[in-house]
Design a protein around this motif. Structure first.
Motif, PDB file in Angstrom:
ATOM      1  N   GLY A  54       0.938  -1.299  -0.287  1.00 51.56           N
ATOM      2  CA  GLY A  54      -0.596   0.115   0.149  1.00 51.56           C
ATOM      3  C   GLY A  54       0.940   1.467   0.178  1.00 51.56           C
ATOM      4  N   ASP A  55       2.098   1.288  -0.544  1.00 49.85           N
ATOM      5  CA  ASP A  55       2.579   2.547  -0.592  1.00 49.85           C
ATOM      6  C   ASP A  55       3.055   2.998  -2.082  1.00 49.85           C
ATOM      7  N   GLY A  56       2.711   2.563  -2.879  1.00 47.46           N
ATOM      8  CA  GLY A  56       3.501   2.775  -4.420  1.00 47.46           C
ATOM      9  C   GLY A  56       4.391   1.297  -5.062  1.00 47.46           C
ATOM     10  N   GLU A  57       4.396   1.628  -6.234  1.00 46.01           N
ATOM     11  CA  GLU A  57       5.526   0.178  -6.893  1.00 46.01           C
ATOM     12  C   GLU A  57       6.750   0.438  -6.572  1.00 46.01           C
ATOM     13  N   TRP A  58       6.799   1.870  -6.069  1.00 44.02           N
ATOM     14  CA  TRP A  58       8.709   1.740  -5.853  1.00 44.02           C
ATOM     15  C   TRP A  58       8.763   2.016  -4.092  1.00 44.02           C
ATOM     16  N   VAL A  59       7.952   0.924  -3.712  1.00 44.32           N
ATOM     17  CA  VAL A  59       8.303   0.427  -2.675  1.00 44.32           C
ATOM     18  C   VAL A  59       9.425  -0.118  -2.049  1.00 44.32           C
ATOM     19  N   MET A  60       9.887  -0.988  -2.966  1.00 41.01           N
ATOM     20  CA  MET A  60      10.932  -2.232  -2.324  1.00 41.01           C
ATOM     21  C   MET A  60      12.004  -1.231  -2.460  1.00 41.01           C
ATOM     22  N   ASN A  61      12.197  -0.195  -3.849  1.00 45.79           N
ATOM     23  CA  ASN A  61      13.470   0.790  -3.787  1.00 45.79           C
ATOM     24  C   ASN A  61      13.675   1.647  -2.146  1.00 45.79           C
ATOM     25  N   ASN A  62      11.858   2.747  -2.260  1.00 50.44           N
ATOM     26  CA  ASN A  62      12.138   3.652  -1.652  1.00 50.44           C
ATOM     27  C   ASN A  62      12.446   3.206   0.446  1.00 50.44           C
ATOM     28  N   ILE A  65      13.822  -2.453   0.565  1.00 43.21           N
ATOM     29  CA  ILE A  65      13.736  -3.601   1.327  1.00 43.21           C
ATOM     30  C   ILE A  65      14.300  -5.113   0.126  1.00 43.21           C
ATOM     31  N   GLY A  66      15.259  -6.038   1.257  1.00 42.78           N
ATOM     32  CA  GLY A  66      15.565  -6.616   0.595  1.00 42.78           C
ATOM     33  C   GLY A  66      14.706  -7.351  -0.009  1.00 42.78           C
ATOM     34  N   VAL A  67      15.842  -8.242  -0.949  1.00 45.54           N
ATOM     35  CA  VAL A  67      14.995  -9.203  -2.096  1.00 45.54           C
ATOM     36  C   VAL A  67      14.100 -10.531  -0.921  1.00 45.54           C
ATOM     37  N   PHE A 101      -0.699  -2.458 -19.562  1.00 42.17           N
ATOM     38  CA  PHE A 101      -1.102  -3.282 -18.360  1.00 42.17           C
ATOM     39  C   PHE A 101       0.153  -3.440 -17.758  1.00 42.17           C
ATOM     40  N   ILE A 102       0.977  -3.466 -16.547  1.00 46.32           N
ATOM     41  CA  ILE A 102       2.181  -3.424 -16.417  1.00 46.32           C
ATOM     42  C   ILE A 102       1.803  -5.468 -16.335  1.00 46.32           C
ATOM     43  N   THR A 103       3.246  -5.415 -17.548  1.00 46.39           N
ATOM     44  CA  THR A 103       3.181  -7.204 -17.412  1.00 46.39           C
ATOM     45  C   THR A 103       4.881  -7.727 -16.007  1.00 46.39           C
ATOM     46  N   ARG A 104       5.311  -6.897 -16.220  1.00 49.13           N
ATOM     47  CA  ARG A 104       7.051  -6.743 -15.563  1.00 49.13           C
ATOM     48  C   ARG A 104       7.217  -5.513 -14.772  1.00 49.13           C
ATOM     49  N   HIS A 105       6.783  -5.282 -13.458  1.00 44.97           N
ATOM     50  CA  HIS A 105       7.475  -3.719 -12.899  1.00 44.97           C
ATOM     51  C   HIS A 105       9.024  -4.015 -11.958  1.00 44.97           C
ATOM     52  N   HIS A 106      10.166  -3.026 -11.984  1.00 42.29           N
ATOM     53  CA  HIS A 106      10.789  -2.883 -11.728  1.00 42.29           C
ATOM     54  C   HIS A 106      11.043  -4.177 -10.785  1.00 42.29           C
ATOM     55  N   ASP A 107      10.366  -4.511 -10.085  1.00 44.17           N
ATOM     56  CA  ASP A 107      10.648  -5.672  -8.643  1.00 44.17           C
ATOM     57  C   ASP A 107      10.972  -7.170  -9.137  1.00 44.17           C
ATOM     58  N   SER A 108      10.350  -7.034 -10.329  1.00 43.98           N
ATOM     59  CA  SER A 108      10.597  -7.570 -11.535  1.00 43.98           C
ATOM     60  C   SER A 108       9.348  -8.402 -11.162  1.00 43.98           C
ATOM     61  N   PHE A 109       8.899  -8.498 -10.046  1.00 48.99           N
ATOM     62  CA  PHE A 109       7.529  -9.452 -10.380  1.00 48.99           C
ATOM     63  C   PHE A 109       6.240  -9.713 -11.406  1.00 48.99           C
ATOM     64  N   THR A 170      18.448  -3.234  -1.534  1.00 54.47           N
ATOM     65  CA  THR A 170      18.097  -4.575  -1.819  1.00 54.47           C
ATOM     66  C   THR A 170      18.743  -5.565  -1.346  1.00 54.47           C
ATOM     67  N   GLY A 171      19.899  -5.208  -1.080  1.00 56.93           N
ATOM     68  CA  GLY A 171      20.882  -6.701  -0.459  1.00 56.93           C
ATOM     69  C   GLY A 171      21.557  -7.826  -1.306  1.00 56.93           C
ATOM     70  N   ARG A 172      21.351  -7.134  -2.898  1.00 57.75           N
ATOM     71  CA  ARG A 172      22.867  -8.938  -3.784  1.00 57.75           C
ATOM     72  C   ARG A 172      23.977  -8.322  -3.200  1.00 57.75           C
ATOM     73  N   THR A 173      24.500  -9.198  -3.301  1.00 53.04           N
ATOM     74  CA  THR A 173      26.225  -9.121  -4.051  1.00 53.04           C
ATOM     75  C   THR A 173      26.505 -10.307  -4.601  1.00 53.04           C
ATOM     76  N   GLN A 174      25.668 -10.593  -5.059  1.00 55.27           N
ATOM     77  CA  GLN A 174      26.492 -11.669  -6.537  1.00 55.27           C
ATOM     78  C   GLN A 174      26.657 -10.970  -7.481  1.00 55.27           C
TER      79      GLN A 174
END
Length: 443
Positions: A54-62, A65-67, A101-109, A170-174
């Motif tokens: 409930g905080d917009g489609e950029w919530v993971m980045n903003n 939030i880790g993967v 229609f959003i098929t895949r947004h920046h959060d990759s879903f 988002t915690g990526r290290t690889q």
């Protein structure tokens, strides 16, 4: 000899590079472009697992939030009230001719049953392919379907996140693997254009993630997006499919229409606009409140009047208006959006002939409003009460006028034509609070 060989090699490479940039749209594509320009009004739909928060489609980045943590949304996202028929009916009631229609947004879903990732809607408790249902309903109801597809990714490790502007928390290290990511995107796009019937367009977004800023239009991307290969793939699978890329730049070879985000063509209220305007079909997208994806605290709803004015101004600049809704996590569109869209649709039922199928750019914006045109008809939209309430002046009207009247009442209006334009007298005209439309028939 060595110099000659080097020169020939350079010439060959240069020629190949130039050939890769040549794009000749097919007859089907050119016809689709014209049809796109005629539609004028579409619905943008931002929706996916992010809506749960409930905080917009950029919530993971903003929220950084880790993967691992963000991935838990797959067990929570369960849009049991999603109904493609209601979505399409809402778009039609709003006078809209297409859906993006959003098929895949920046959060990759992924909102479809992709075989390229487990991070998808069919692995949620809901378990169904939302895109399939929407595509079937759009095809049934004659609504064109465009697929938004994110180029950037905050979730996958093969995306070159190390050089990206966003997704750093988002915690990526690889270590990333760019060629793997390109293969992934090509495979997903192939699915979209193979398994869901006719797709009228692909709407890319995220190029700007690999630029230092959005202001300097001369910056080069830090990655090779392989656009020539990706665009060729799309057009080979569905020649009529239109391609647009929200890179905030002039279109590059292979693109079929130019997108503008939260600004009319030529505007730059956002800070990332201001790009030159191409000769391709144009489109501008906007939100109904301040958010693209569902935001439970955002109550800054734009009025029906303001949205109609936005659409009219866009049409006068030869651009479509793509208006966004952000459905709730249960799959329903907010009632505030539905109500406003219904009001816009009711207005279009009465006044749509002055928008649908028209072209803009016939004359500059005036202090009282703008003009749209269709064949030998000009429509003057008075969207601001003129200083001189007795008349308006329309410049650059060179053809002789056959008739002049109010669009709906057909009340004849007096006019005086001269070399620089025409004066239309407003004696006895009650100005409409939204848009007083004057129809001028030209010889």
């Amino acid at each position: 000899m060595r110099k000659l060989l080097s020169s020939l090699l350079f010439s060959c490479v240069t020629t190949m590079a130039l050939q890769a940039q040549i794009y000749t749209p097919s007859a089907e594509n050119l016809a689709a472009r014209k049809e796109f320009q005629d539609m004028k009004l579409g619905m943008f739909i931002h929706w996916g697992a992010s809506s749960v928060l409930g905080d917009g489609e950029w919530v993971m980045n903003n929220k950084k939030i880790g993967v691992k943590e963000y991935g838990r949304l797959i067990n929570i996202f369960n849009p049991q009230n999603f109904d493609a028929k209601k979505w399409v009916a809402t778009a039609k009631a709003g006078g809209m001719k297409y859906i993006t229609f959003i098929t895949r947004h920046h959060d990759s879903f992924s909102n479809w049953d992709t075989k390229q990732s487990d991070w998808k809607i069919t692995n949620t408790p809901y378990g169904k392919d939302a895109l399939k249902q929407l595509a079937d309903e759009c095809h049934k109801e004659g609504i064109k379907l465009f697929c938004y597809y994110s180029l950037l990714d905050w979730y996958r490790s093969d995306y070159q996140y190390e050089t990206g502007k966003t997704g750093q928390g988002t915690g990526r290290t690889q270590k990333s693997d760019w060629e793997s990511y390109i293969r992934f995107m090509k495979a997903q796009l192939t699915e979209l254009l193979t398994n869901y019937g006719k797709i009228d367009g692909i709407w890319f977004d995220g190029h700007w993630d690999q630029l230092d800023n959005d202001h300097d239009k001369t910056l080069q991307s830090k990655v090779n997006w392989h656009y020539d290969e990706i665009y060729k793939l799309i057009h080979s699978l569905q020649p009529q499919c239109l391609i647009s890329n929200n890179h905030h730049l002039l279109p590059i070879p292979g693109e079929d229409f130019q997108a503008f985000e939260k600004d009319l063509p030529g505007g730059n209220s956002t800070g990332f606009g201001g790009q030159s305007i191409s000769q391709l079909p144009l489109e501008t997208c906007e939100t109904m409140n301040d958010s693209w994806g569902f935001n439970i605290t955002d109550k800054k709803y734009k009025s029906t009047k303001d949205l109609i004015h936005y659409m009219v101004n866009a049409a006068s600049l030869n651009a479509n208006f793509l208006l966004n809704v952000g459905p709730m996590p249960d799959g329903t569109i907010q009632p505030e959006f539905v109500e406003t869209l219904k009001e816009m649709g009711d207005w279009m039922k009465i006044n749509g002939q002055s928008i649908y199928g028209t072209r803009g750019g016939v004359t500059k914006k005036q202090e009282w409003g703008v003009v749209t045109a269709k064949d030998k008809i000009w429509y003057a939209h008075i969207i601001k009460t003129p200083k001189d309430c007795t008349s308006i002046f329309i410049p650059e009207m060179k053809n002789k006028i056959k008739s002049c009247n109010l669009l709906n009442s057909k009340k004849a209006l007096k006019f005086k034509q001269q070399s620089g334009g025409v004066f239309v007298h407003l004696d006895g005209v009650q100005v409409d609070p939204i848009d007083t439309i004057i129809e001028l028939q030209l010889q």
